[in-house]
Motif scaffolding. Structure first.
Motif, short mmCIF file in Angstrom:
data_model
loop_
_atom_site.label_atom_id
_atom_site.label_comp_id
_atom_site.label_asym_id
_atom_site.label_seq_id
_atom_site.Cartn_x
_atom_site.Cartn_y
_atom_site.Cartn_z
N ILE A 2 -1.86 5.79 9.60
CA ILE A 2 -1.23 6.91 10.30
C ILE A 2 0.27 6.67 10.42
O ILE A 2 1.07 7.58 10.22
N ASP A 3 0.65 5.42 10.74
CA ASP A 3 2.07 5.11 10.85
C ASP A 3 2.78 5.32 9.51
O ASP A 3 3.91 5.81 9.48
N ASP A 4 2.11 4.96 8.42
CA ASP A 4 2.71 5.16 7.10
C ASP A 4 2.92 6.65 6.83
O ASP A 4 3.95 7.06 6.31
N ALA A 5 1.93 7.47 7.18
CA ALA A 5 2.02 8.90 6.91
C ALA A 5 3.12 9.55 7.75
O ALA A 5 3.75 10.51 7.31
N LEU A 6 3.36 9.05 8.94
CA LEU A 6 4.38 9.62 9.81
C LEU A 6 5.78 9.12 9.47
O LEU A 6 6.77 9.71 9.89
N SER A 7 5.87 8.06 8.71
CA SER A 7 7.16 7.50 8.35
C SER A 7 7.88 8.43 7.37
O SER A 7 7.27 8.93 6.42
N PRO A 8 9.18 8.68 7.57
CA PRO A 8 9.91 9.58 6.66
C PRO A 8 10.09 9.00 5.26
O PRO A 8 10.33 9.74 4.30
N THR A 9 9.97 7.73 5.09
CA THR A 9 10.15 7.11 3.77
C THR A 9 8.83 6.93 3.03
O THR A 9 8.83 6.44 1.90
N TYR A 10 7.71 7.32 3.62
CA TYR A 10 6.40 7.12 3.01
C TYR A 10 6.19 8.11 1.87
O TYR A 10 6.45 9.30 2.00
N THR A 11 5.75 7.61 0.74
CA THR A 11 5.33 8.46 -0.37
C THR A 11 3.92 8.06 -0.74
O THR A 11 3.63 6.87 -0.96
N PRO A 12 3.00 9.02 -0.79
CA PRO A 12 1.62 8.67 -1.11
C PRO A 12 1.51 8.22 -2.56
O PRO A 12 2.32 8.60 -3.40
N PRO A 13 0.53 7.40 -2.85
CA PRO A 13 0.37 6.92 -4.23
C PRO A 13 0.01 8.08 -5.16
O PRO A 13 -0.72 8.99 -4.80
N THR A 14 0.55 8.03 -6.36
CA THR A 14 0.31 9.08 -7.36
C THR A 14 -1.02 8.82 -8.04
O THR A 14 -1.33 7.71 -8.43
N LYS A 15 -1.79 9.90 -8.18
CA LYS A 15 -3.11 9.80 -8.81
C LYS A 15 -3.06 10.49 -10.17
O LYS A 15 -2.16 11.28 -10.44
N VAL A 16 -4.03 10.21 -11.00
CA VAL A 16 -4.10 10.81 -12.33
C VAL A 16 -4.23 12.32 -12.21
O VAL A 16 -3.60 13.08 -12.95
N SER A 17 -5.01 12.78 -11.24
CA SER A 17 -5.21 14.22 -11.09
C SER A 17 -3.93 14.92 -10.66
O SER A 17 -3.74 16.11 -10.93
N ASP A 18 -3.03 14.21 -9.99
CA ASP A 18 -1.75 14.80 -9.59
C ASP A 18 -0.86 15.07 -10.79
O ASP A 18 -0.01 15.97 -10.77
N LEU A 19 -1.03 14.30 -11.86
CA LEU A 19 -0.16 14.42 -13.03
C LEU A 19 -0.68 15.38 -14.09
O LEU A 19 -0.02 15.59 -15.10
#
Length: 116
Positions: A2-19
């Motif tokens: 949760i702290d990672d998601a609320l952090s302004p510098t957090y970027t979620p990991p890229t998945k194959v389906s995202d690309l």
């Protein structure tokens, strides 16, 4: 997490389906480059003179045949029935309007609270 998601510098990991969309766009661009390359090769074969492409003939439009339809005689009984139907509809609409106004007044009266 949760702290990672609320952090302004957090970027979620890229998945194959995202690309998937990205790679589809890249594929379209590759196909466009290939068609451009093929057209350049054709120009080179024709000594850099553009070949005139045969334009398709415009479709012929046939004028529709105008047929005069015989005028139907109005049935006086049918027009009377239509008038009666219209009058019934007007009466029904007036009845519904009166009913809605009465219910609206009832609601306004319910909202008023008299304290004695």
């Amino acid at each position: 997490m949760i702290d990672d998601a609320l952090s302004p510098t957090y970027t979620p990991p890229t998945k194959v389906s995202d690309l998937t969309g990205f790679w589809e766009m890249v594929q379209l661009q590759i196909e466009q480059v290939e068609t451009d390359h093929q057209s350049i090769l054709k120009l080179k074969e024709n000594n850099w003179v553009e070949a005139e492409e045969a334009k398709p003939a415009p479709p012929t439009v046939l004028n529709p045949k105008i047929v005069n339809k015989p005028v139907q005689k109005t049935n006086p009984k049918k027009t009377e029935m239509d008038k009666a139907r219209i009058e019934r509809m007007k009466a029904f609409k007036a009845q519904m309007k009166a009913k809605m106004q009465a219910s609206k007044q009832d609601k306004e009266n319910e909202d008023t609270v008299v304290v004695t």
